[in-house]
Write a protein that holds these residues in place. Structure first.
Motif: not given
Length: 406
Positions: A44, A54, A57, A59, A61, A78, A254-255, A258, A380
């Motif tokens: 990203t 990224d 965290y 994400g 942002k 976050y 960022s995935d 998870e 985006k």
């Protein structure tokens, strides 16, 4: 018993260099045979610290309000990082850096590792490996290995002779990175920890060796074309495979939070959502444009086509046909009043092989793909600008969404 985690950072390595130079990566090639390999993984960001933020965290942002890598946000969107969560769950955590990437101090001030973790800088390689060996003695552990030596700015510190090289620090840097992977995997095997450890090996960004301009000598932290963002991702999940299991889902940096959390909880990542698009950038939304070096840009890809916008305008590439992003397909069009039309005057100058490719069907597919990707990229990019405390007008002043970059 909880699974352990070893997160391995593959500095400055894109998929093209990894696939084209197998002799530089014997350890990675060997572990890859027993991994899940994500063929459509994209970073990203095109700089190391942006990608790490990224990832940790989960994400994009958290730092968009930063106008430089030294800026300290007053508020964070976050509340914890991946390693904060694991530490709270009882994991022995450690994030170790070798060699000094120069931005370590500012990263610590910005809580890049988390609010209850830190990135520990180690200057001697033997001490770096020893830190992992010591931490692996306490279980469960969650460790991150950031060996920056394959960064062009740092691989001059590699002992060339120890890697059998008489020239070319570029190759020696990658060999040193691979040797580090070999040493870390050796520690796990010697301690009989392979079955109990999730290993995630990911590329933070690639390098573009001035194929798209000099950028004051920079090879990354530049526009997010395919060479910069298409990087390796391999995950060892404790299943002994006879050959690599290739996964075609679209995954972005960022995935990973998870995905890692699911694997550590004993869940399958097969049920995690398959995204339709990946967004990437080379600067935070609040950062200014510096056209001669950091030409601020954003890109979107669905795995085959990549659309990028910057202050120069729009560029579109077929990354299967053109993985280095050398041919901006939009050069064969004109874009006026938000309508993309074939540039008949331009294409009249092309003959022979070109006409077999440039038929009405191909043009229609490209136009449809352009409109699809432009809509996603616009929305985006605006999300990131808003996260950075900016407005739509700021984005349109900086990003030329109505212009083709010729």
């Amino acid at each position: 018993m909880k699974k352990n985690l070893l997160l391995v950072h593959l500095e400055s390595l894109n998929v093209l260099n990894y696939r084209m130079n197998p002799e530089l990566f014997p350890a990675l090639r060997e572990i890859e045979k027993q991994c899940m390999v994500f063929d459509h993984y994209y970073s990203t960001a095109t700089s190391t610290l942006m990608a790490i933020g990224d990832l940790l965290y989960g994400g994009m942002k958290i730092y968009e309000v930063c106008d430089s890598l030294d800026f300290i946000p007053k508020e964070y969107c976050y509340s914890s990082s991946l390693f904060d969560d694991l530490k709270e769950q009882g994991y022995h955590t450690g994030i170790y850096i070798y060699f000094d990437g120069a931005d370590h101090e500012s990263a610590e001030k910005r809580h890049l590792a988390g609010f209850h973790n830190r990135m520990e800088l180690i200057y001697e390689y033997s001490e770096y490996v020893n830190a992992f060996e010591q931490k692996m003695s306490g279980q469960p552990f969650a460790l991150m290995a950031c060996n920056y030596i394959s960064n062009l700015s740092l691989n001059s510190y590699v002992d060339i002779n120890s890697y059998g090289m008489d020239i070319d620090n570029w190759e020696a840097g990658y060999r040193c990175m691979d040797k580090c992977c070999e040493d870390l995997l050796r520690l796990l095997r010697e301690k009989s920890l392979m079955d109990d450890t999730i290993i995630v090996l990911y590329g933070d960004h690639g390098d573009d060796y001035w194929g798209h301009g000099a950028h004051n000598g920079l090879t990354h932290a530049i526009e997010p074309n395919n060479l910069l963002i298409h990087t390796p991702l391999m995950i060892w999940d404790g299943i002994y495979r006879t050959e690599a299991e290739h996964d075609q889902r679209l995954i972005q940096t960022s995935d990973l939070r998870e995905m890692i959390t699911a694997l550590l909880c004993g869940k399958s990542i097969e049920n995690l959502p398959n995204r339709n698009y990946v967004i990437s950038r080379n600067e935070y939304a609040a950062q200014p444009i510096r056209a001669e070096s950091f030409n601020k840009a954003y890109s979107v890809t669905e795995g085959q086509y990549l659309l990028m916008v910057s202050g120069k305008g729009l560029e579109m590439y077929n990354t299967k046909m053109d993985p280095a992003c050398q041919n901006n397909l939009l050069r064969f069009f004109v874009y006026e009043n938000s309508i993309l039309k074939s540039n008949e005057k331009n294409t009249e100058t092309y003959r022979h092989h070109f006409w077999a490719f440039w038929n009405s069907r191909e043009q229609r597919i490209l136009r449809q793909k352009f409109y699809e990707l432009r809509g996603v990229l616009y929305d985006k990019t605006l999300e990131l600008y808003v996260a950075g405390g900016r407005i739509e007008k700021d984005m349109l002043d900086e990003m030329k969404f109505e212009k083709i970059a010729y």
